[in-house]
Design a protein around this motif. Structure first.
Motif, short mmCIF file in Angstrom:
data_model
loop_
_atom_site.label_atom_id
_atom_site.label_comp_id
_atom_site.label_asym_id
_atom_site.label_seq_id
_atom_site.Cartn_x
_atom_site.Cartn_y
_atom_site.Cartn_z
N CYS A 12 0.86 -1.18 0.00
CA CYS A 12 0.00 0.00 0.00
C CYS A 12 0.90 1.24 0.00
CB CYS A 12 -0.93 -0.01 1.21
SG CYS A 12 -0.14 0.29 2.81
N ASP A 13 0.31 2.41 -0.17
CA ASP A 13 1.08 3.65 -0.19
C ASP A 13 1.91 3.86 1.08
OD1 ASP A 13 0.24 4.41 -2.72
OD2 ASP A 13 -1.34 5.75 -1.98
N HIS A 14 1.51 3.22 2.17
CA HIS A 14 2.21 3.38 3.45
C HIS A 14 3.21 2.26 3.69
CE1 HIS A 14 -2.04 4.83 3.79
NE2 HIS A 14 -1.36 5.94 3.91
N ARG A 15 3.39 1.39 2.69
CA ARG A 15 4.32 0.26 2.69
C ARG A 15 3.84 -0.96 3.48
NH1 ARG A 15 5.08 2.09 -1.51
NH2 ARG A 15 6.69 3.59 -1.96
N GLY A 16 2.55 -1.07 3.73
CA GLY A 16 1.99 -2.31 4.27
C GLY A 16 2.05 -3.38 3.19
N LYS A 17 2.24 -4.62 3.55
CA LYS A 17 2.45 -5.71 2.60
C LYS A 17 1.14 -6.46 2.30
CE LYS A 17 5.07 -9.91 1.92
NZ LYS A 17 5.85 -10.96 2.56
N VAL A 18 0.87 -6.65 1.00
CA VAL A 18 -0.31 -7.39 0.54
C VAL A 18 -0.02 -8.89 0.56
CG1 VAL A 18 -1.85 -7.79 -1.43
CG2 VAL A 18 -1.05 -5.47 -0.93
N ASP A 19 -0.97 -9.67 1.05
CA ASP A 19 -0.86 -11.12 1.11
C ASP A 19 -1.21 -11.72 -0.25
OD1 ASP A 19 -0.77 -13.78 2.07
OD2 ASP A 19 -2.91 -13.73 2.51
N GLY A 47 0.93 -4.78 8.36
CA GLY A 47 2.02 -3.84 8.64
C GLY A 47 1.80 -2.43 8.16
N CYS A 48 0.58 -2.04 7.81
CA CYS A 48 0.33 -0.66 7.40
C CYS A 48 0.39 0.22 8.65
CB CYS A 48 -1.02 -0.52 6.71
SG CYS A 48 -1.40 1.20 6.27
N PRO A 49 1.28 1.21 8.67
CA PRO A 49 1.44 2.06 9.85
C PRO A 49 0.46 3.23 9.92
CG PRO A 49 3.06 2.69 8.24
CD PRO A 49 2.29 1.52 7.65
N ASN A 50 -0.39 3.38 8.93
CA ASN A 50 -1.28 4.53 8.86
C ASN A 50 -2.48 4.34 9.80
OD1 ASN A 50 -2.13 7.05 7.72
ND2 ASN A 50 -3.68 5.93 6.57
N ALA A 51 -2.28 4.58 11.08
CA ALA A 51 -3.35 4.37 12.06
C ALA A 51 -3.32 5.43 13.14
CB ALA A 51 -3.21 2.99 12.68
N ILE A 57 -8.47 7.58 11.81
CA ILE A 57 -7.65 7.07 10.71
C ILE A 57 -7.36 5.60 10.96
CG2 ILE A 57 -5.43 7.24 9.54
CD1 ILE A 57 -5.43 10.22 10.28
N ARG A 58 -7.74 4.77 9.99
CA ARG A 58 -7.49 3.34 10.11
C ARG A 58 -6.48 2.90 9.07
NH1 ARG A 58 -11.65 -0.09 6.85
NH2 ARG A 58 -10.44 -1.68 7.85
N PRO A 59 -5.71 1.87 9.38
CA PRO A 59 -4.71 1.39 8.44
C PRO A 59 -5.36 0.69 7.25
CG PRO A 59 -4.85 -0.12 10.28
CD PRO A 59 -5.76 1.06 10.60
N TYR A 100 -2.53 0.57 -3.80
CA TYR A 100 -1.54 -0.47 -3.64
C TYR A 100 -0.91 -0.70 -5.00
CZ TYR A 100 -5.03 -3.94 -5.30
OH TYR A 100 -5.97 -4.63 -6.03
N ILE A 101 0.39 -0.95 -5.00
CA ILE A 101 1.17 -1.08 -6.23
C ILE A 101 2.15 -2.24 -6.11
CG2 ILE A 101 0.99 1.38 -6.84
CD1 ILE A 101 3.89 1.64 -5.71
#
Length: 114
Positions: A12-19, A47-51, A57-59, A100-101
């Motif tokens: 995701c834009d916040h560097r959380g990892k997609v399964d 692991g999205c830190p945007n919280a 604000i939710r991750p 997400y990219i």
């Protein structure tokens, strides 16, 4: 554009990892399953830190529909192959605005045109 395999790193834009969970086992690159249309959709994000619950604000927790990045030419069992140009939205705050990219396709051998 490179094909995505189960070893691809989508974030995701916040560097959380997609399964990643591939849905087909017919085609593999270096023994790793290739991702096809809708494999990246509806997947968990860790692991999205945007919280910030106090601020509402939710991750990013789940991927949504892919906006772009499926091959228009190459298909496996009738489903388009996922390419390294893949991009979609997450359910993070604000909803449907966080992307997400692909950070890494998971292989470097096989390419296709979009």
């Amino acid at each position: 554009m490179k094909w995505l395999t189960e070893d691809a790193l989508l974030v995701c834009d916040h560097r959380g990892k997609v399964d990643n969970r591939p849905s087909q086992a017919f085609v593999r690159i270096e023994g790793r399953r290739v991702l096809v249309a809708t494999d990246p959709e509806g997947r968990g994000i860790s692991g999205c830190p945007n919280a910030n619950p106090l601020a509402g604000i939710r991750p990013c927790l789940t991927t949504m529909k892919v906006d772009e990045g499926y091959s228009t030419l190459v298909r496996i069992a009738g489903r388009p192959v996922a390419l390294d140009a893949l991009k979609g939205r997450t359910d993070g705050t604000p909803p449907a605005t966080v992307d997400y990219i692909v950070q890494r396709p998971g292989q470097s051998l096989v390419k296709a045109r979009s």
